[in-house]
Motif scaffolding. Structure first.
Motif, PDB file in Angstrom:
ATOM      1  N   PRO A  13      14.843  10.622  -0.787  1.00 57.78           N
ATOM      2  CA  PRO A  13      14.824  10.702   0.677  1.00 57.78           C
ATOM      3  C   PRO A  13      13.724   9.878   1.354  1.00 57.78           C
ATOM      4  O   PRO A  13      13.935   9.290   2.401  1.00 57.78           O
ATOM      5  N   ASP A  51      17.050  -4.650  -0.073  1.00 57.21           N
ATOM      6  CA  ASP A  51      18.288  -5.270  -0.548  1.00 57.21           C
ATOM      7  C   ASP A  51      17.955  -6.629  -1.170  1.00 57.21           C
ATOM      8  O   ASP A  51      17.471  -7.526  -0.477  1.00 57.21           O
ATOM      9  N   ASP A  90      24.040   1.394  -8.859  1.00 58.15           N
ATOM     10  CA  ASP A  90      24.332   2.392  -7.819  1.00 58.15           C
ATOM     11  C   ASP A  90      23.369   3.576  -7.812  1.00 58.15           C
ATOM     12  O   ASP A  90      23.785   4.734  -7.720  1.00 58.15           O
ATOM     13  N   LEU A  91      22.100   3.286  -7.929  1.00 64.53           N
ATOM     14  CA  LEU A  91      21.108   4.369  -7.837  1.00 64.53           C
ATOM     15  C   LEU A  91      21.027   4.865  -6.400  1.00 64.53           C
ATOM     16  O   LEU A  91      21.159   4.079  -5.452  1.00 64.53           O
ATOM     17  N   THR A  92      20.815   6.159  -6.256  1.00 64.12           N
ATOM     18  CA  THR A  92      20.667   6.740  -4.918  1.00 64.12           C
ATOM     19  C   THR A  92      19.178   6.799  -4.580  1.00 64.12           C
ATOM     20  O   THR A  92      18.367   7.207  -5.426  1.00 64.12           O
ATOM     21  N   ALA A  93      18.870   6.424  -3.373  1.00 63.72           N
ATOM     22  CA  ALA A  93      17.455   6.408  -2.972  1.00 63.72           C
ATOM     23  C   ALA A  93      16.940   7.828  -2.762  1.00 63.72           C
ATOM     24  O   ALA A  93      17.617   8.637  -2.111  1.00 63.72           O
ATOM     25  N   LEU A 102      13.175   1.448  -3.799  1.00 63.95           N
ATOM     26  CA  LEU A 102      14.432   1.184  -4.498  1.00 63.95           C
ATOM     27  C   LEU A 102      14.865  -0.236  -4.178  1.00 63.95           C
ATOM     28  O   LEU A 102      15.084  -0.582  -3.007  1.00 63.95           O
ATOM     29  N   VAL A 143      13.995   1.098   0.869  1.00 62.38           N
ATOM     30  CA  VAL A 143      15.073   0.417   0.146  1.00 62.38           C
ATOM     31  C   VAL A 143      15.034  -1.070   0.504  1.00 62.38           C
ATOM     32  O   VAL A 143      14.971  -1.438   1.681  1.00 62.38           O
ATOM     33  N   LYS A 155      17.702  -2.881  -4.553  1.00 59.55           N
ATOM     34  CA  LYS A 155      19.145  -2.785  -4.827  1.00 59.55           C
ATOM     35  C   LYS A 155      19.790  -4.156  -5.012  1.00 59.55           C
ATOM     36  O   LYS A 155      19.482  -5.106  -4.296  1.00 59.55           O
ATOM     37  N   ASP A 175      20.058  -1.873  -9.939  1.00 59.09           N
ATOM     38  CA  ASP A 175      19.034  -1.375  -9.011  1.00 59.09           C
ATOM     39  C   ASP A 175      17.803  -0.948  -9.810  1.00 59.09           C
ATOM     40  O   ASP A 175      17.926  -0.518 -10.962  1.00 59.09           O
TER      41      ASP A 175
END
Ligand code: URP
Ligand code: ZN
Ligand code: ZN
Length: 460
Positions: free
Chosen positions: A39, A45, A34-37, A4, A43, A6, A20
Motif C-alpha cells: 500500500p 514504470d 505482476d507483483l502487487t505493490a 516496486l 511504483v 514494474k 517486476d
C-alpha cells in the motif's frame, strides 16, 4: 518506503528477462511477474527500459594528494556524479604519502568519506612503503574490511615501492588472502627518460608519451608477474592500456599466475593524439600510463569481449585545467596525471560498446559491475539483481540522446575530456540501497548516505 519497479527488462551478466522488482528496506525482496505493490510503495514504470545492477567503478581517486596538489572532487561531489552516471559503488584508492603510516592514511581517508559520500564505497589500501611496522597495521586494516591492497611500481620518490617492499607486500597479501591492485610502469625507466627528454629541450605534453612508451608498461607488468608467481599473490593490474602489456599479463596467466586485468574507458575511446593537442589542450589528456596509439583499442575491446580483460574502470583523478594541469605548462613532468570520467563511464561504454555492437549487454554488465564485485568480495550483495542483494538498480533508457559537456556535469571540474561527445542512453532512475538517488540526470538522494562496505577476503 518500499519501491516496486514494474515491467523493466532485467539484465545481469548472465540473464535477461522482463519482470517486476520489489525493494523493501535496503534490499531486493522479490522478483516476479505482476507483483502487487504494497500500500505505501512507490511504483516506477520501467517499460521499454533496461534494469541493470548498480555499476561499480573499481578504481577512483576521489581524495588524492598528488604531484603537489589535490584532486578536485570530494566524496559528495564524486558520489553524486557517480550516481548520476549509474555507478552506485566506487573503490577509492587510499594512498598515503610514503612518510605517512598506513594506519594514519586509513584514518584520514575514512575521515574524509564517512558521512559525506553520496554513493557506497570501499577502499584499496595503498602500500606506499613497507617496513617493520607495516604488517601489523595492514593486518588491522584488512580486519576492518579492506581486503585489497594497491601498489605502485611507478612514481619514484612518491608512491612507488622498491623490489624488497614489493616482495614483502605481495607475501603478506598472499598470507592474508587479499588481492593486490598494481600500477605497472617501470619507475626507473620513466625517470631516466624524463631526464633525457627535458635535457633535450622537450617540455610539451608530447614528452609524456615518450617518457612512458608501451615497453615501460609491459616491463612493469612483466616485473609484477614475476613477483606474483614467486609469492603466489593474487594480483589485479590497474589501467592496462596497450597490447604489449596485455601480452605479458596473458603469458603469466598461462603459466598459472592469478592475475586479473582492468582497462579504462579512456583507453577504449581516446588516443595519443588527444594528449598532443596544441595550445596545451593536450594536458587535459595526460594520465599514466599515457593514452596509446589507436590500434590498441581493438585489442582492448577484443580482450573485453573474450573475457581476457575483466573490468572497465575510470581511474577518476580530477584536476582542473586552469589551475592544476597548468602547473606543467613549461614542463610535462609537472602536469598532474589523470583524466576524470566517473560520471560518463557507463553512458560511454553503453554508447560505444553496446550500441556500437562491440560488446553485448551481458558483457557490459559483467565488465562494469559483476566482475569487480566478484574479484573484490562484494558479490552477490553488489553486482547482480537477485532477492537478498542490495537494491542498487539502474533503470536505463536506451532511447535517450544527449551530449557530454563540462557545463552540465556534476563532477567538480572545469573541463570534460569528452566535451561534445554524443551519448545514446542514460539512467532514468538510479536507486541506492532502495532509495531513489537519481531521476533524469539529477541527484535527488540523501547527501552523505553512502556506506563504507566492509569486505571479507575472497577464497581463491
Ligand atoms: O594518471 C593517473 N593514472 N593518475 C592517477 C594516479 C594513478 O596512477 O592511478
Ligand atoms: Zn596508476
Ligand atoms: Zn589510479
Amino acid at each position: 518506503m518500499p519501491l516496486l519497479i514494474k515491467n523493466g527488462e532485467i539484465v545481469t551478466a548472465s540473464q535477461r528477462y522482463v519482470a517486476d522488482i520489489l525493494c523493501e528496506g535496503e534490499t531486493i525482496t522479490r522478483i516476479d511477474r505482476d507483483l502487487t505493490a504494497p500500500p505505501d510503495a512507490e511504483v516506477i514504470d520501467a517499460s521499454g527500459k533496461y534494469v541493470f545492477p548498480g555499476f561499480i567503478d573499481p578504481h577512483t581517486h576521489v581524495y588524492l594528494p598528488f604531484m603537489g596538489t589535490f584532486s578536485k572532487d570530494d566524496y559528495d561531489t564524486a558520489g553524486r556524479a557517480a550516481l548520476i552516471g549509474g555507478t552506485t559503488t566506487i573503490f577509492d584508492m587510499c594512498c598515503p604519502a610514503r612518510d605517512t603510516e598506513p594506519a594514519e592514511g586509513f584514518r584520514l581517508w575514512n575521515e574524509r568519506s564517512a558521512g559525506r559520500a553520496a554513493c557506497d564505497y570501499s577502499f584499496h589500501m595503498g602500500v606506499t612503503r613497507f617496513d617493520d611496522g607495516t604488517p601489523a597495521q595492514l593486518r588491522e586494516i584488512v580486519g576492518k574490511g579492506v581486503t585489497s591492497f594497491k601498489i605502485f611500481l611507478a612514481y619514484k620518490g612518491a608512491f612507488g615501492i622498491d623490489d624488497t617492499e614489493l616482495y614483502r607486500a605481495l607475501s603478506l597479501a598472499r598470507e592474508l588472502g587479499v588481492v593486490v591492485a598494481a600500477h605497472c610502469e617501470n619507475e626507473t625507466l620513466v625517470a631516466e627518460r624524463q631526464r633525457e627528454l627535458l635535457a633535450a629541450g622537450v617540455r610539451g605534453t608530447e614528452g609524456h608519451y615518450e617518457s612512458r612508451p608501451p615497453a615501460v608498461e609491459a616491463e612493469g607488468v612483466h616485473h609484477l608477474m614475476t613477483f606474483a608467481q614467486l609469492t603466489g599473490a593474487r594480483v589485479y593490474i590497474v589501467h592496462l592500456s596497450c597490447e604489449e602489456a596485455l601480452r605479458e599479463a596473458l603469458a603469466a596467466r598461462a603459466r598459472g599466475v592469478d592475475v586479473r586485468v582492468e582497462t579504462l574507458i579512456q583507453y577504449l575511446l581516446l588516443d595519443r593524439t588527444d594528449a598532443e593537442r596544441p595550445e596545451f589542450e593536450g594536458a587535459k589528456y595526460v594520465m599514466s600510463p599515457p593514452l596509446r596509439e589507436r590500434r590498441n583499442q581493438a585489442v582492448l575491446w577484443d580482450g573485453l569481449r573474450s573475457g581476457l580483460i575483466d573490468t572497465v574502470a575510470t581511474d577518476h583523478a580530477p584536476f582542473d585545467f586552469a589551475a592544476q594541469k597548468s602547473l606543467g605548462r613549461d614542463d610535462f613532468t609537472k602536469i598532474p596525471n589523470g583524466i576524470p570520467a566517473l560520471e560518463d563511464r557507463i553512458n560511454l561504454l553503453f554508447t560505444h560498446g553496446v550500441q556500437a555492437e562491440r560488446i553485448d549487454l551481458h558483457t557490459f554488465v559483467d565488465i562494469a559491475s559483476s566482475r569487480a564485485a566478484k574479484i573484490f568480495g562484494l558479490f552477490p550483495r553488489k553486482g547482480t539483481i537477485q532477492p537478498g542483494a542490495d537494491a542498487d538498480l539502474v533503470i536505463y533508457d536506451p532511447a535517450f540522446r544527449g551530449t557530454i559537456t563540462a557545463a552540465g556535469q556534476a563532477m567538480n571540474l572545469d573541463y570534460s575530456a569528452f566535451e561534445g561527445w554524443p551519448i545514446s542512453g542514460r539512467p532514468s532512475v538510479v536507486t541506492l540501497r532502495g532509495e531513489v538517488a537519481v531521476r533524469d540526470g539529477r541527484f535527488v538522494g540523501t547527501p552523505g548516505r553512502g556506506k563504507f562496505l566492509a569486505r571479507q577476503p575472497v577464497p581463491s
